[in-house]
Design a protein around this motif. Sequence first.
Motif, PDB file in Angstrom:
ATOM      1  N   TRP A 183      30.444  27.032  20.434  1.00  0.00           N
ATOM      2  CA  TRP A 183      30.011  28.422  20.212  1.00  0.00           C
ATOM      3  C   TRP A 183      29.422  28.573  18.809  1.00  0.00           C
ATOM      4  N   ARG A 184      30.102  27.925  17.822  1.00  0.00           N
ATOM      5  CA  ARG A 184      29.607  28.005  16.448  1.00  0.00           C
ATOM      6  C   ARG A 184      28.222  27.363  16.329  1.00  0.00           C
ATOM      7  N   LEU A 227      40.998  32.742  20.086  1.00  0.00           N
ATOM      8  CA  LEU A 227      39.558  32.525  20.272  1.00  0.00           C
ATOM      9  C   LEU A 227      38.678  33.648  19.735  1.00  0.00           C
ATOM     10  N   SER A 228      39.167  34.904  19.791  1.00  0.00           N
ATOM     11  CA  SER A 228      38.230  36.038  19.755  1.00  0.00           C
ATOM     12  C   SER A 228      37.976  36.620  18.381  1.00  0.00           C
ATOM     13  N   ASP A 229      36.811  37.329  18.279  1.00  0.00           N
ATOM     14  CA  ASP A 229      36.564  38.255  17.180  1.00  0.00           C
ATOM     15  C   ASP A 229      37.244  39.592  17.489  1.00  0.00           C
ATOM     16  N   GLU A 265      39.443  24.345  21.138  1.00  0.00           N
ATOM     17  CA  GLU A 265      38.756  23.860  19.934  1.00  0.00           C
ATOM     18  C   GLU A 265      37.309  23.493  20.240  1.00  0.00           C
ATOM     19  N   ARG A 268      37.455  32.099  10.236  1.00  0.00           N
ATOM     20  CA  ARG A 268      36.817  31.051  11.030  1.00  0.00           C
ATOM     21  C   ARG A 268      36.378  29.951  10.076  1.00  0.00           C
ATOM     22  N   PRO A 269      36.292  28.708  10.484  1.00  0.00           N
ATOM     23  CA  PRO A 269      36.685  28.203  11.796  1.00  0.00           C
ATOM     24  C   PRO A 269      38.202  28.244  12.023  1.00  0.00           C
ATOM     25  N   ARG A 270      38.561  28.519  13.243  1.00  0.00           N
ATOM     26  CA  ARG A 270      39.986  28.582  13.592  1.00  0.00           C
ATOM     27  C   ARG A 270      40.541  27.168  13.749  1.00  0.00           C
ATOM     28  N   THR A 271      41.780  26.991  13.319  1.00  0.00           N
ATOM     29  CA  THR A 271      42.446  25.700  13.512  1.00  0.00           C
ATOM     30  C   THR A 271      43.750  25.928  14.238  1.00  0.00           C
ATOM     31  N   LEU A 297      35.155  26.618  20.750  1.00  0.00           N
ATOM     32  CA  LEU A 297      34.819  27.292  19.493  1.00  0.00           C
ATOM     33  C   LEU A 297      33.772  26.511  18.712  1.00  0.00           C
ATOM     34  N   ARG A 298      33.870  25.187  18.749  1.00  0.00           N
ATOM     35  CA  ARG A 298      32.896  24.352  18.051  1.00  0.00           C
ATOM     36  C   ARG A 298      31.502  24.545  18.664  1.00  0.00           C
TER      37      ARG A 298
END
Lengths: 263, 299
Positions: free
Chosen positions: A191-192, A211-213, A185, A235-238, A188-189
Amino acid sequence: MSELQERGIEIQIRDLGVTFQDNAGHDVQALTGVNFDIYKGEFISLLGPSGCGKTTLLRTIADLQEPTEGTVRISGMTPKEIRLQQKFGFVFQQPVLFDWRTVKKNVELPLEIMYQSKEDRSKRADEMLEMVGLKNFSDHFPRQLSGGMQQRVNIARAFGIRPEILLMDEPFSALDEFTKEKLHEDLLRIWRQTNKTIVFVTHNIQEAVFLSDRICVLSPHPGRLSAIVDVDLPRPRTLEMKESPRFTELVYEVRGKFEGGSV
Amino acid sequence: MKKIHKIFDHKWASTLLWIVLIIVAWEIAATVVAANNRSPENILPHLYQILAAVFSTSKVSQGMTAVMVVLTSAKATILRALAGFLLGITAGFFLALVMKLSGLLEKMLFPYLMLIQLIPVLGLAPIILAITGDINSSRVIIAAVLSFYPVATNTLAGFKSVDQDKYDLMYTYAAKQRTIYTKVLIPSAIPYFFTGTKIGAPMAITASILVDTLQGDGGLGCILSQSLRHAMSIYVFWLIVFFSAFVGILSTYLMTWIEALISPEKRGIRKARREYKKSAVSQKVSVCPQISIRRRKAE
Ligand SMILES: Nc1ncnc2c1ncn2[C@@H]1O[C@H](COP(=O)(O)OP(=O)(O)O)[C@@H](O)[C@H]1O
Ligand SMILES: [Mg+2]
């Protein structure tokens, strides 16, 4: 997908092959005929069983390994040129921290190498440690931290230099499930917030899907690219998405690529 | 059994046990020697006799008591040992650095370094004296030669202990060679360097005393041989034995202390403890902080 393509290609890999010599002097083909593009700002995973050449591919992108055949181009330049411009952030499987430096000084190390001023370094390191949730540990030494915390320092250090491309080699594979989920988490945060390209190596299908695209599925003997799977989870992924039917489908789809490719 | 293990977790407990054992063994031997010899103090006096010599006020040489004689000559010897030691560890460190910088030089030098260690000090001394023509600089050089070897080999081992990951990381930062040395290699080698100095320090002292015996112009070794030839009370000899053992051990502890003083990690931990104590006092809490350092598991 088209949205990704609109951003443009960042890394171009063409007919890439890497051959090693084993101890007996025989050739070992770690990678052969690898062709694909990585888009700007993309989160892409390299997935495959151990020994399929994931690390070799990542190291070739980072100029830690010379290709035997083919080319890697990053924004039209060679990996070496990009490395000399200090645009790579590399996160190794082991945290690779310096025992004699405090957590904060560890984060500052690459900034010192880049001749940033003391105030800038200190400010940036504080920001990064805050981002990975280690603000209160900046004066600790690496050996006083748990494995998960050490890996956070490693990530803080990698993002600290504002890399254009972040290369991560199984950064979480030595961690327990709870720590891993938390770090997923966090990653990803971050990275965003930063919008950088991340190439993430893993042998864990769930991790790659979460995680990935896109996921590059590699197969061994010799190492080659057997499929690229688009991950269309929003996205965002939870963490709840891991329970969703689409997640399960994707995991199933990726697993299918393996069995088709390597057996 | 478990209890015994626990007691010996404390370093002082095992030290105490060793001291007691040595005293007992010494006294048994001294009693046996005393029963069978006419002048047992030449072979093995009782410990209390040596202790008495420490406080004895009788003059053994030129109006000085035994302790005064030992301490006066110790100064010259220890200063020479110190000069040689500093010279030796500096040379050892830089040779290790040069060997690390040039693999060829390492291949050419490293196997022969051990030879230095194999030549007995007493054999080396006359050779060096012949070369320099000066007894004082020979003493310093020999102390240097002996402390040089453990420092050079340990420091080189320290440079080599840096694993590939660290080099790879520095490579991805496009770090210069000099930066890799100052930021990675030298800091990694520091604990190894200190291991070398801990071995080298008592060796420099031993060498200095031994070389003193060659020519008689002051120094512990010189008095020691006079005492052995009965030109002076034999207790001077025994005092020197204990004194030099004490200084040797002290020199190693001194190195440990200096290392702790300059190590950033230990400094950081001391600072944290102080701050914790301060806050604990202000909150009237009397719990001791448990700041633990986990050692990386040996692989
Ligand atoms: N430096 C090297 N020398 C010889 N063989 C190597 C070297 N690095 C990797 N290999 C071989 O290349 C293959 C792929 O390795 P690697 O890229 O580390 O795989 P992965 O990271 O997917 O586990 C393996 O068979 C490995 O033994
Ligand atoms: Mg690998």
